[in-house]
Design an enzyme around this catalytic site. Structure first.
Site, PDB file in Angstrom:
ATOM      1  N   ARG A  55       8.215   3.991  -4.656  1.00  0.00           N
ATOM      2  CA  ARG A  55       8.265   3.001  -3.572  1.00  0.00           C
ATOM      3  C   ARG A  55       7.228   1.899  -3.796  1.00  0.00           C
ATOM      4  NH1 ARG A  55       7.541   5.069   2.459  1.00  0.00           N
ATOM      5  NH2 ARG A  55       5.439   5.382   1.685  1.00  0.00           N
ATOM      6  N   LEU A 113      11.037   1.036   7.214  1.00  0.00           N
ATOM      7  CA  LEU A 113      10.461   1.528   5.960  1.00  0.00           C
ATOM      8  C   LEU A 113      11.258   2.742   5.466  1.00  0.00           C
ATOM      9  CD1 LEU A 113       7.871   0.949   4.169  1.00  0.00           C
ATOM     10  CD2 LEU A 113       7.034   3.084   5.127  1.00  0.00           C
ATOM     11  N   ARG A 121      -7.487 -20.585  -2.424  1.00  0.00           N
ATOM     12  CA  ARG A 121      -6.441 -20.438  -1.415  1.00  0.00           C
ATOM     13  C   ARG A 121      -5.316 -21.455  -1.598  1.00  0.00           C
ATOM     14  NH1 ARG A 121      -4.697 -21.957   3.547  1.00  0.00           N
ATOM     15  NH2 ARG A 121      -3.906 -20.288   4.882  1.00  0.00           N
ATOM     16  N   LYS A 139       6.535  -2.092   1.921  1.00  0.00           N
ATOM     17  CA  LYS A 139       5.347  -1.492   2.563  1.00  0.00           C
ATOM     18  C   LYS A 139       4.139  -2.416   2.406  1.00  0.00           C
ATOM     19  CE  LYS A 139       3.166   3.056   3.092  1.00  0.00           C
ATOM     20  NZ  LYS A 139       3.267   3.143   4.542  1.00  0.00           N
ATOM     21  N   TYR A 161       0.826  -1.204   0.000  1.00  0.00           N
ATOM     22  CA  TYR A 161       0.000   0.000   0.000  1.00  0.00           C
ATOM     23  C   TYR A 161       0.858   1.251   0.000  1.00  0.00           C
ATOM     24  CZ  TYR A 161       0.845   0.878   5.001  1.00  0.00           C
ATOM     25  OH  TYR A 161       1.431   1.165   6.203  1.00  0.00           O
ATOM     26  N   GLU A 168      12.060   2.240  14.247  1.00  0.00           N
ATOM     27  CA  GLU A 168      11.210   3.325  13.725  1.00  0.00           C
ATOM     28  C   GLU A 168       9.951   3.338  14.572  1.00  0.00           C
ATOM     29  OE1 GLU A 168       9.711   2.522   9.740  1.00  0.00           O
ATOM     30  OE2 GLU A 168       9.766   0.366  10.095  1.00  0.00           O
TER      31      GLU A 168
HETATM   32  N1  PMP Z   1       7.467   3.661   9.060  1.00  0.00           N
HETATM   33  C1  PMP Z   1       6.342   2.934   9.049  1.00  0.00           C
HETATM   34  C2  PMP Z   1       6.339   1.607   9.721  1.00  0.00           C
HETATM   35  C3  PMP Z   1       5.196   3.422   8.404  1.00  0.00           C
HETATM   36  O1  PMP Z   1       4.072   2.686   8.383  1.00  0.00           O
HETATM   37  C4  PMP Z   1       5.236   4.695   7.791  1.00  0.00           C
HETATM   38  C5  PMP Z   1       4.061   5.224   7.019  1.00  0.00           C
HETATM   39  N2  PMP Z   1       2.925   5.463   7.705  1.00  0.00           N
HETATM   40  C6  PMP Z   1       6.425   5.437   7.858  1.00  0.00           C
HETATM   41  C7  PMP Z   1       7.527   4.872   8.479  1.00  0.00           C
HETATM   42  C8  PMP Z   1       6.529   6.796   7.208  1.00  0.00           C
HETATM   43  O2  PMP Z   1       6.590   6.675   5.817  1.00  0.00           O
HETATM   44  P1  PMP Z   1       6.088   7.853   4.854  1.00  0.00           P
HETATM   45  O3  PMP Z   1       6.877   9.054   5.245  1.00  0.00           O
HETATM   46  O4  PMP Z   1       6.398   7.393   3.498  1.00  0.00           O
HETATM   47  O5  PMP Z   1       4.623   8.035   5.126  1.00  0.00           O
END
Ligand code: PMP
Length: 288
Positions: free
Chosen positions: A52, A207, A100, A149, A33, A182
């Protein structure tokens, strides 16, 4: 006004938009997503988000559902039809629907593509930024490819719930060595004791945030020194400031970690400066 959703080739009313019960996104979280900010009817950093998305799909060997111009056209239509001036676009691509089976090689599947948009009044985010976020630290129990993602977000859901229960806004996920990877849905930063911006280098553990990327551009433009190194909760307490970056919040100051103040306990000047300058450096493009 009725909300409109794009799903697999048509624009449908929100309540009537469905995907198949054997969609692999539903059964296996076999889907990726993106979330893109909409500001003044314009998409913020769309090329980086679409790059991305393409990378996430490639890593999982999911077919691209359509060309980039076609995707941008649908995004624009969804923003327009939902009359979103400021808000967010959400896009999801799954491998598709099939009886499935864990295996997918050799099976013909049409990727499922869903696009929605919703308004977010800018005042809500601004009020949050002025107050500053409270964070809790939790063990990072996610898988080894957090650079993709995917919609496999259950650990993030549980972390957010734990943060809420503790009266906090976000969780910082901590690896086995005690370093913050993060946030549950944001990248994590400090302004360390030496005044440098510090955030973890990219790796499969986190991410590659689009907002992180643009924030690095902003930092370079305003002459802030950056070190790409991981930090611990203890480093955060010794730091001057902390903040989170994400497309839904851009730069959000952090004022507290596990109930203890960070820096002055108020939103810091560097985070505020980055937040203010952010949209001068992000790429804005009209929804077509
Ligand atoms: N880390 C994680 C785990 C995320 O889910 C997100 C997005 N919500 C981010 C970092 C930030 O990414 P972005 O700046 O591309 O929204």
């Amino acid at each position: 006004m009725a909300r409109v959703v794009y799903v697999n080739g048509s624009y449908r009313r929100h309540g009537e938009a469905h995907v198949h019960v054997e969609d692999r996104g539903f059964q296996f979280a076999d889907a990726v997503y993106e979330v893109i900010e909409v500001l003044g009817r314009q998409l913020v950093d769309a090329p980086r988000h679409l790059d991305r998305l393409q990378r996430s799909l490639g890593e999982l060997r999911i077919r691209e559902p359509m060309s980039r111009p076609a995707m941008l056209h649908i995004i624009g239509e969804i923003v327009r039809r939902n009359r979103v001036t400021d808000g967010l676009v959400y896009m999801q691509v799954s491998r598709g629907a099939a009886p499935r089976d864990f295996l997918f090689t050799g099976k013909h599947m049409t990727p499922t593509f869903v696009c929605l948009a919703r308004p977010v009044p800018p005042g809500i985010r601004q009020a949050k930024a002025q107050r500053g976020l409270r964070i809790v630290s939790l063990p990072d129990i996610r898988w080894g490819r957090c650079d993709i993602k995917t919609v496999m977000l259950l650990p993030a859901v549980l972390a957010k719930e734990q943060a809420l229960a503790a009266g906090a806004d976000e969780a910082w996920l901590v690896d086995a060595d005690g370093f913050v990877t993060e946030g549950a849905s944001s990248n994590a930063w400090i302004v360390n004791a030496g005044g440098q911006l510090q955030t973890r280098a990219l790796s499969p553990a986190l991410l590659p945030g689009v907002t992180r990327h643009t924030t690095l551009d902003v930092a370079a433009a305003i002459g802030l020194e950056v070190v790409l190194q991981p930090f611990t909760a203890k480093d955060a307490y010794l730091s001057r400031e902390a903040f989170a970056t994400s497309a839904s919040g851009t730069v959000m100051p952090i004022v507290e970690l596990d109930g203890k103040a960070i820096g002055s306990g108020k939103p810091g000047p560097i985070a505020e400066a980055l937040r203010k300058a952010f949209h001068n450096h992000a790429q804005h493009q009209d929804c077509r």
